[in-house]
Design a protein around this motif. Structure first.
Motif, mmCIF file in Angstrom:
data_model
loop_
_atom_site.group_PDB
_atom_site.id
_atom_site.type_symbol
_atom_site.label_atom_id
_atom_site.label_comp_id
_atom_site.label_asym_id
_atom_site.label_seq_id
_atom_site.Cartn_x
_atom_site.Cartn_y
_atom_site.Cartn_z
ATOM 1 N N LEU A 10 0.822 -1.104 0.049
ATOM 2 C CA LEU A 10 0.041 0.050 -0.146
ATOM 3 C C LEU A 10 0.958 1.396 -0.099
ATOM 4 O O LEU A 10 0.489 2.259 -0.440
ATOM 5 C CB LEU A 10 -0.946 -0.015 1.402
ATOM 6 C CG LEU A 10 -2.072 -0.962 1.070
ATOM 7 C CD1 LEU A 10 -2.889 -0.832 2.341
ATOM 8 C CD2 LEU A 10 -2.934 -0.731 0.126
ATOM 9 N N ALA A 11 2.002 1.241 0.707
ATOM 10 C CA ALA A 11 2.879 2.423 0.625
ATOM 11 C C ALA A 11 3.421 2.465 -0.694
ATOM 12 O O ALA A 11 3.661 3.685 -1.045
ATOM 13 C CB ALA A 11 3.924 2.359 1.882
ATOM 14 N N LEU A 12 3.999 1.498 -1.259
ATOM 15 C CA LEU A 12 4.341 1.535 -2.404
ATOM 16 C C LEU A 12 3.415 2.122 -3.567
ATOM 17 O O LEU A 12 3.846 3.063 -4.538
ATOM 18 C CB LEU A 12 4.972 0.209 -3.149
ATOM 19 C CG LEU A 12 6.292 -0.305 -2.421
ATOM 20 C CD1 LEU A 12 6.500 -1.560 -2.708
ATOM 21 C CD2 LEU A 12 7.543 0.696 -2.766
ATOM 22 N N ILE A 13 2.328 1.821 -3.387
ATOM 23 C CA ILE A 13 1.208 2.365 -4.359
ATOM 24 C C ILE A 13 0.800 3.883 -4.210
ATOM 25 O O ILE A 13 0.859 4.445 -5.096
ATOM 26 C CB ILE A 13 -0.096 1.592 -4.208
ATOM 27 C CG1 ILE A 13 0.111 -0.013 -4.731
ATOM 28 C CG2 ILE A 13 -1.322 2.093 -4.855
ATOM 29 C CD1 ILE A 13 -1.357 -1.131 -4.262
ATOM 30 N N VAL A 14 1.007 4.275 -3.022
ATOM 31 C CA VAL A 14 0.714 5.478 -2.637
ATOM 32 C C VAL A 14 2.137 6.477 -3.124
ATOM 33 O O VAL A 14 1.498 7.559 -3.708
ATOM 34 C CB VAL A 14 0.582 5.896 -1.039
ATOM 35 C CG1 VAL A 14 0.713 7.285 -0.715
ATOM 36 C CG2 VAL A 14 -0.733 5.354 -0.389
ATOM 37 N N VAL A 15 3.086 5.843 -2.789
ATOM 38 C CA VAL A 15 4.150 6.720 -3.495
ATOM 39 C C VAL A 15 4.370 6.730 -5.083
ATOM 40 O O VAL A 15 4.454 7.883 -5.598
ATOM 41 C CB VAL A 15 5.658 5.860 -2.872
ATOM 42 C CG1 VAL A 15 6.804 6.676 -3.665
ATOM 43 C CG2 VAL A 15 5.638 6.413 -1.353
ATOM 44 N N VAL A 21 1.021 11.537 -10.481
ATOM 45 C CA VAL A 21 0.202 12.731 -10.582
ATOM 46 C C VAL A 21 1.127 13.982 -10.407
ATOM 47 O O VAL A 21 0.876 14.891 -11.018
ATOM 48 C CB VAL A 21 -0.613 12.646 -9.267
ATOM 49 C CG1 VAL A 21 -1.238 14.165 -8.891
ATOM 50 C CG2 VAL A 21 -1.708 11.617 -9.078
ATOM 51 N N THR A 22 2.292 13.952 -9.789
ATOM 52 C CA THR A 22 3.087 14.947 -9.501
ATOM 53 C C THR A 22 3.654 15.388 -10.802
ATOM 54 O O THR A 22 3.774 16.411 -11.725
ATOM 55 C CB THR A 22 4.147 14.694 -8.594
ATOM 56 O OG1 THR A 22 3.493 14.662 -7.340
ATOM 57 C CG2 THR A 22 5.122 16.195 -8.404
#
Length: 165
Positions: A10-15, A21-22
């Motif tokens: 989940l952390a990798l997906i968020v990063v 997006v950026t």
């Protein structure tokens, strides 16, 4: 152990999502300040267009390809500087000729054969003489040093479009 793996995924997906997006927000754009391409003259019909206006009209043309970085630089940076320096409406004085199809088809030699312009980006003053298009003078990128605002301003002065600053 399973919770740690799920949390790490989940952390990798968020990063990853944040990075995508950026990037999309700050993605560089090539033709950000360029007039819509529909306003450009089509190269294939340029000769007929010039001939249709008669011998009393002089056309000031900018040969431009959206695929060429030097052309984009001249269009976005140099012409903007010339506009600011001279207070002229360059987009109303100089007609842009789209040569992107020549570049895509690797037939840019046609530019030299048709108009005597060995390279691009290029500016040309064109009129009709004895029923044929005639290049009065031109300003052509030499392949080594990009065209400058000063060179374009001097070309405008040569053609009587701008006074000495």
């Amino acid at each position: 152990m399973f919770k740690k793996i799920v949390f790490a995924l989940l952390a990798l997906i968020v990063v990853y999502s944040s990075a995508v997006v950026t990037f999309r927000i700050f993605e560089p754009k090539t033709d950000t300040n360029v007039v819509e391409e529909s306003a450009y003259l089509d190269y294939d019909s340029l000769r007929e267009y010039i001939l249709s206006t008669g011998e009393s009209v002089t056309h000031y043309l900018y040969f431009y390809s959206r695929l060429d970085n030097d052309c984009v630089y001249v269009k976005n940076t140099v012409l903007a500087t010339v506009t600011a320096d001279t207070q002229l409406q360059i987009d109303k004085i100089i007609e842009t000729v789209d040569i992107t199809s020549l570049e895509q088809n690797m037939t840019t030699g046609k530019l030299a054969a048709d108009w005597g312009l060995g390279n691009y980006p290029a500016f040309a003053a064109v009129t009709v003489a004895d029923g044929e298009p005639y290049v009065i003078n031109s300003l052509v990128y030499d392949g080594e040093i990009p065209l400058s605002a000063q060179q374009v301003e001097e070309w405008l002065e040569l053609n009587g479009l701008a006074g000495s600053n």
